[in-house]
Design a protein around this motif. Structure first.
Motif, mmCIF file in Angstrom:
data_model
loop_
_atom_site.group_PDB
_atom_site.id
_atom_site.type_symbol
_atom_site.label_atom_id
_atom_site.label_comp_id
_atom_site.label_asym_id
_atom_site.label_seq_id
_atom_site.Cartn_x
_atom_site.Cartn_y
_atom_site.Cartn_z
ATOM 1 N N ILE A 1 0.953 -1.228 -0.100
ATOM 2 C CA ILE A 1 -0.064 -0.015 -0.010
ATOM 3 C C ILE A 1 0.840 1.207 0.048
ATOM 4 O O ILE A 1 0.603 2.059 -0.810
ATOM 5 N N LEU A 2 1.946 1.228 0.740
ATOM 6 C CA LEU A 2 2.782 2.463 0.829
ATOM 7 C C LEU A 2 3.508 2.675 -0.482
ATOM 8 O O LEU A 2 3.713 3.752 -0.891
ATOM 9 N N ALA A 3 3.959 1.493 -1.137
ATOM 10 C CA ALA A 3 4.470 1.646 -2.413
ATOM 11 C C ALA A 3 3.595 2.067 -3.562
ATOM 12 O O ALA A 3 3.798 2.997 -4.331
ATOM 13 N N ALA A 4 2.101 1.976 -3.264
ATOM 14 C CA ALA A 4 1.171 2.220 -4.324
ATOM 15 C C ALA A 4 0.857 3.830 -4.116
ATOM 16 O O ALA A 4 0.255 4.609 -5.032
ATOM 17 N N ILE A 5 0.897 4.264 -2.925
ATOM 18 C CA ILE A 5 0.449 5.703 -2.716
ATOM 19 C C ILE A 5 1.344 6.822 -3.275
ATOM 20 O O ILE A 5 2.705 6.605 -3.238
#
Length: 171
Positions: A167-171
């Motif tokens: 999720i952090l990589a996608a934000i």
């Protein structure tokens, strides 16, 4: 033409924001994941504390401390998930997810280290030294069950930290 298509893909990827991952913060699956972590860690603590003589071994004391930290972390995030579900709020902003990633990685590392060290002691006493069958009898079954619950807790933490990382990589 190719640059415009790539730029369009980046825009679509950022708008999706990976909200459909199992275990995302502020979702029912995230809440269930956190409750599972909390219950398994509490079970590990309860079983270890009920075994007589556990406090004589540093690895078992470390397991209790690590699982205690996990109970606090998971229950805090479970409360945050409940709050987000009640007010229908999205918890996927970069600062909050970064905090989740770091917290999950720290607790995952501590939990794995505690489970592995406790497993090593439990195997040493039960299989190598045979201290479970000869006097003084140690409650090796309880030690082993507590370690199994600690490993299951770590497995759920590993899932959670993996989801938070993506999720952090996608934000």
């Amino acid at each position: 033409m190719l640059y415009g298509e790539l730029k369009g893909l980046k825009f679509v990827r950022n708008n999706i924001r990976m909200k459909h991952l199992v275990g995302s913060p502020g979702t029912v699956s995230g809440l269930l994941l956190r409750l599972g972590q909390c219950l398994l860690a509490a079970g590990s603590i309860g079983i270890m504390v009920s075994a007589s003589g556990f406090s004589n071994y540093t690895a078992f004391c470390y397991l209790i401390a690590s699982m205690g930290l996990q109970v606090l972390w998971s229950s805090g995030l479970a409360c945050l998930d409940i709050y987000a579900l009640r007010i229908k709020r999205d918890l996927q902003n970069p600062v909050l997810v970064s905090l989740f990633v770091v917290g999950d990685w720290v607790t995952a590392t501590l939990s794995l280290a505690a489970a592995c060290s406790s497993a090593g002691i439990a195997v040493l006493y039960s299989k190598d030294l045979n201290l479970c069958s000869t006097p003084p009898h140690l409650p090796c079954g309880r030690f082993e069950l507590s370690v199994v619950l600690a490993f299951l807790t770590w497995f759920l933490i590993a899932i959670s930290s993996h989801v938070m990382f993506w999720i952090l990589a996608a934000i």
